[in-house]
Design a protein around this motif. Structure first.
Motif, short mmCIF file in Angstrom:
data_model
loop_
_atom_site.label_atom_id
_atom_site.label_comp_id
_atom_site.label_asym_id
_atom_site.label_seq_id
_atom_site.Cartn_x
_atom_site.Cartn_y
_atom_site.Cartn_z
N ARG A 8 0.83 -1.21 0.00
CA ARG A 8 0.00 0.00 0.00
C ARG A 8 0.86 1.26 0.00
O ARG A 8 1.98 1.26 0.49
N THR A 12 0.52 10.28 -0.49
CA THR A 12 0.00 10.68 -1.79
C THR A 12 1.19 10.98 -2.69
O THR A 12 2.11 11.70 -2.30
N HIS A 56 -2.02 -2.84 -9.20
CA HIS A 56 -3.22 -2.01 -9.24
C HIS A 56 -2.97 -0.60 -9.77
O HIS A 56 -3.91 0.20 -9.80
N VAL A 57 -1.75 -0.26 -10.12
CA VAL A 57 -1.43 1.10 -10.56
C VAL A 57 -0.78 1.07 -11.94
O VAL A 57 -0.29 0.03 -12.38
N VAL A 63 -1.56 7.91 -6.49
CA VAL A 63 -2.01 7.11 -5.35
C VAL A 63 -2.12 8.01 -4.14
O VAL A 63 -1.45 9.04 -4.05
N HIS A 64 -3.00 7.61 -3.24
CA HIS A 64 -3.18 8.32 -1.98
C HIS A 64 -2.80 7.39 -0.84
O HIS A 64 -2.79 6.16 -1.01
N ASP A 67 -3.75 3.54 -0.45
CA ASP A 67 -4.18 2.88 -1.69
C ASP A 67 -3.38 1.61 -1.94
O ASP A 67 -2.17 1.57 -1.68
#
Length: 75
Positions: A8, A12, A56-57, A63-64, A67
């Motif tokens: 994760r 940000t 996922h990116v 991203v924050h 995330d």
């Protein structure tokens, strides 16, 4: 089945570079992505040895904090 290790975002940031694809084998200290925040590059490591199941990116996305970046199945 082993639990999946979730990677994760800790802040940000922009996703500057994605270094892995699903199916890639990684060591615990391998970089998964490189984030950019305030002109600083922040490497994000796998944290465990295993196989990348999902990324996922994408490069250029934002991203924050909290995330989900990727999932690794430990070996």
């Amino acid at each position: 089945m082993r639990a999946v290790h979730e990677i994760r975002a800790e802040m940000t940031a922009n996703v500057w570079l994605v270094r892995v694809e699903p199916g890639a084998s990684v060591a615990a200290d391998d970089e998964i992505v490189v984030l950019e925040s305030m002109k600083m590059e922040i490497p994000v490591e796998a944290g465990v040895a295993g196989v990348v199941r999902v990324v996922h990116v994408t490069q250029g996305s934002t991203v924050h904090e909290g995330d989900l970046i990727a999932e690794v199945e430990p070996s």
